[in-house]
Write a protein that holds these residues in place. Sequence first.
Motif, PDB file in Angstrom:
ATOM      1  N   LEU A  26       0.834  -1.201   0.000  1.00  0.00           N
ATOM      2  CA  LEU A  26       0.000   0.000   0.000  1.00  0.00           C
ATOM      3  C   LEU A  26       0.869   1.252   0.000  1.00  0.00           C
ATOM      4  O   LEU A  26       0.574   2.220  -0.712  1.00  0.00           O
ATOM      5  N   GLY A  27       1.961   1.238   0.769  1.00  0.00           N
ATOM      6  CA  GLY A  27       2.860   2.384   0.811  1.00  0.00           C
ATOM      7  C   GLY A  27       3.462   2.707  -0.543  1.00  0.00           C
ATOM      8  O   GLY A  27       3.593   3.880  -0.918  1.00  0.00           O
ATOM      9  N   GLU A  28       3.833   1.685  -1.295  1.00  0.00           N
ATOM     10  CA  GLU A  28       4.399   1.897  -2.630  1.00  0.00           C
ATOM     11  C   GLU A  28       3.362   2.495  -3.577  1.00  0.00           C
ATOM     12  O   GLU A  28       3.685   3.346  -4.421  1.00  0.00           O
ATOM     13  N   MET A  29       2.109   2.077  -3.449  1.00  0.00           N
ATOM     14  CA  MET A  29       1.041   2.630  -4.288  1.00  0.00           C
ATOM     15  C   MET A  29       0.787   4.094  -3.939  1.00  0.00           C
ATOM     16  O   MET A  29       0.608   4.945  -4.826  1.00  0.00           O
ATOM     17  N   VAL A  30       0.790   4.414  -2.639  1.00  0.00           N
ATOM     18  CA  VAL A  30       0.608   5.800  -2.192  1.00  0.00           C
ATOM     19  C   VAL A  30       1.746   6.670  -2.721  1.00  0.00           C
ATOM     20  O   VAL A  30       1.531   7.781  -3.229  1.00  0.00           O
ATOM     21  N   ASP A  31       2.964   6.174  -2.612  1.00  0.00           N
ATOM     22  CA  ASP A  31       4.135   6.908  -3.079  1.00  0.00           C
ATOM     23  C   ASP A  31       4.036   7.202  -4.569  1.00  0.00           C
ATOM     24  O   ASP A  31       4.326   8.323  -5.019  1.00  0.00           O
ATOM     25  N   ALA A  32       3.610   6.219  -5.356  1.00  0.00           N
ATOM     26  CA  ALA A  32       3.488   6.415  -6.811  1.00  0.00           C
ATOM     27  C   ALA A  32       2.476   7.516  -7.131  1.00  0.00           C
ATOM     28  O   ALA A  32       2.712   8.346  -8.029  1.00  0.00           O
ATOM     29  N   PHE A 197     -16.606   3.205  -1.507  1.00  0.00           N
ATOM     30  CA  PHE A 197     -17.449   2.008  -1.532  1.00  0.00           C
ATOM     31  C   PHE A 197     -18.589   2.157  -2.544  1.00  0.00           C
ATOM     32  O   PHE A 197     -18.901   1.235  -3.299  1.00  0.00           O
ATOM     33  N   ILE A 198     -19.224   3.313  -2.539  1.00  0.00           N
ATOM     34  CA  ILE A 198     -20.336   3.531  -3.465  1.00  0.00           C
ATOM     35  C   ILE A 198     -19.829   3.524  -4.909  1.00  0.00           C
ATOM     36  O   ILE A 198     -20.456   2.949  -5.806  1.00  0.00           O
ATOM     37  N   THR A 331     -14.191  -5.135   0.277  1.00  0.00           N
ATOM     38  CA  THR A 331     -13.321  -4.692   1.373  1.00  0.00           C
ATOM     39  C   THR A 331     -12.257  -3.770   0.773  1.00  0.00           C
ATOM     40  O   THR A 331     -12.002  -3.793  -0.438  1.00  0.00           O
ATOM     41  N   THR A 332     -11.616  -2.986   1.608  1.00  0.00           N
ATOM     42  CA  THR A 332     -10.573  -2.071   1.132  1.00  0.00           C
ATOM     43  C   THR A 332      -9.202  -2.740   1.224  1.00  0.00           C
ATOM     44  O   THR A 332      -9.042  -3.802   1.832  1.00  0.00           O
ATOM     45  N   LEU A 352      -7.768   2.339  -1.736  1.00  0.00           N
ATOM     46  CA  LEU A 352      -7.740   3.611  -1.011  1.00  0.00           C
ATOM     47  C   LEU A 352      -6.393   4.323  -1.128  1.00  0.00           C
ATOM     48  O   LEU A 352      -6.169   5.322  -0.447  1.00  0.00           O
ATOM     49  N   SER A 353      -5.496   3.839  -1.977  1.00  0.00           N
ATOM     50  CA  SER A 353      -4.153   4.417  -2.036  1.00  0.00           C
ATOM     51  C   SER A 353      -4.170   5.877  -2.497  1.00  0.00           C
ATOM     52  O   SER A 353      -3.442   6.716  -1.947  1.00  0.00           O
ATOM     53  N   LYS A 354      -5.000   6.193  -3.480  1.00  0.00           N
ATOM     54  CA  LYS A 354      -5.068   7.581  -3.960  1.00  0.00           C
ATOM     55  C   LYS A 354      -5.635   8.501  -2.879  1.00  0.00           C
ATOM     56  O   LYS A 354      -5.209   9.650  -2.724  1.00  0.00           O
ATOM     57  N   TYR A 355      -6.599   7.986  -2.127  1.00  0.00           N
ATOM     58  CA  TYR A 355      -7.210   8.752  -1.036  1.00  0.00           C
ATOM     59  C   TYR A 355      -6.171   9.057   0.045  1.00  0.00           C
ATOM     60  O   TYR A 355      -6.079  10.193   0.539  1.00  0.00           O
ATOM     61  N   ILE A 356      -5.359   8.055   0.403  1.00  0.00           N
ATOM     62  CA  ILE A 356      -4.321   8.268   1.403  1.00  0.00           C
ATOM     63  C   ILE A 356      -3.294   9.276   0.892  1.00  0.00           C
ATOM     64  O   ILE A 356      -2.828  10.143   1.646  1.00  0.00           O
ATOM     65  N   ALA A 357      -2.945   9.176  -0.389  1.00  0.00           N
ATOM     66  CA  ALA A 357      -1.994  10.127  -0.973  1.00  0.00           C
ATOM     67  C   ALA A 357      -2.531  11.552  -0.879  1.00  0.00           C
ATOM     68  O   ALA A 357      -1.786  12.492  -0.557  1.00  0.00           O
TER      69      ALA A 357
END
Length: 392
Positions: A26-32, A197-198, A331-332, A352-357
């Motif tokens: 997940l961290g690598e996806m957020v970083d990207a 989710f929606i 699920t997320t 949720l990676s883009k959301y965390i970014a």
Amino acid sequence: MFKRPLNIAVPTAPLKIIALSSCQELGEMVDAHLVKSRKQQISQEHTDLSILGYDSDTYLVSHNVPRFGSGEAKGEIRESIRGKDLFILIDTVNTSNTYKMNGSDTNTSPDDNFQDLKRIIQACSGQAHRINVIMPFLYESRQHRRSKLESLDCAYALQELVSMGVKNIITFDAHDPRVQNAIPIQGFDNFFTSYQFIQALFEAEPEIVVNDKNTMIISPDEGGMSRSLYYASVLGINMGMFYKRRDYSRIVDGRNPIVAHEYLGNDVEGKDVFIVDDMISSGESMLDVALELKKRKAHRVFIAVTYGLFTNGFEKFDQYYKDGIIDRIFTTNLSHVPEELSKKPYYKNVDLSKYIALIIDTLNNDTSVNEILDPIERIQDLLKIHNEKVLK
């Protein structure tokens, strides 16, 4: 690329991210996402913030948590973090990693993951400008209140992090957000995943019609009422609720066993029902609710939970899907998604990676998170576009 205002705010300090081994993918996806978005922002604004490392090729920090043969460990940070705005990502409930202890492979536990977080914070040695912890599943959050002589693990863990110098704690869909009262003067943000989710539901079921006649939101217990009320309100549909009758004369696996699920709410016959909750643990309760809804002649049953732990495996879920009792589970990726689950025909992952970014980018720039916290307008716009497409 996620959307931000046109004028780039100057970061409070250069951004760095530590994605612990429990949260590495997940961290690598957020970083990207951050790398791509920030480079595009600078290009569009014709601004040079390179001196602050704004357009870095990566924000991830090299680190390690090696273990001794006895199972003891230490945290190591392999590059300078002096003056950095540091975000540490951890998945407390990821037990898929292993380490050697006394010659045997041992799976990491939530306790191991939390201790690794504290080791890395110690390794910072007070050099970071600010330490922020992103802990989607709050450590020990199911033990959030005391009913007798019991420990209050989650509250104590939050106080422990604050005492170690953590300035902000970011979580998602907390089991009970009132646990933040343990650290009342510290930064604590509880984000929700309702929009994602929606959006995932509409992608997976493009023909679904969301209105009072065809759809209902279901709370599997009284504890999830506020979450279900939110979904029902923003979507403009009715809600039903189950409450659990328990046998308080005995304890099984640390809790009073459920005797029956009783239903309160409108008729579900012929409707698509959307059960929302914060987690699936063993899944027994959720599957019982799905079965009760089918007995009441619900059309399709969709389950959406932020954290899919599946502590008892997938066999019963497979059987319920085969028998037509459940139609899809969402699920997320805020908690570890086993490869076996990702291949299930009924499973849909919510990324949720883009959301965390976006959250990291916003907090690093010390700008308001109010718009991120409250996505009502975006949900209603999404619903309007979807229903217009389906009802044409």
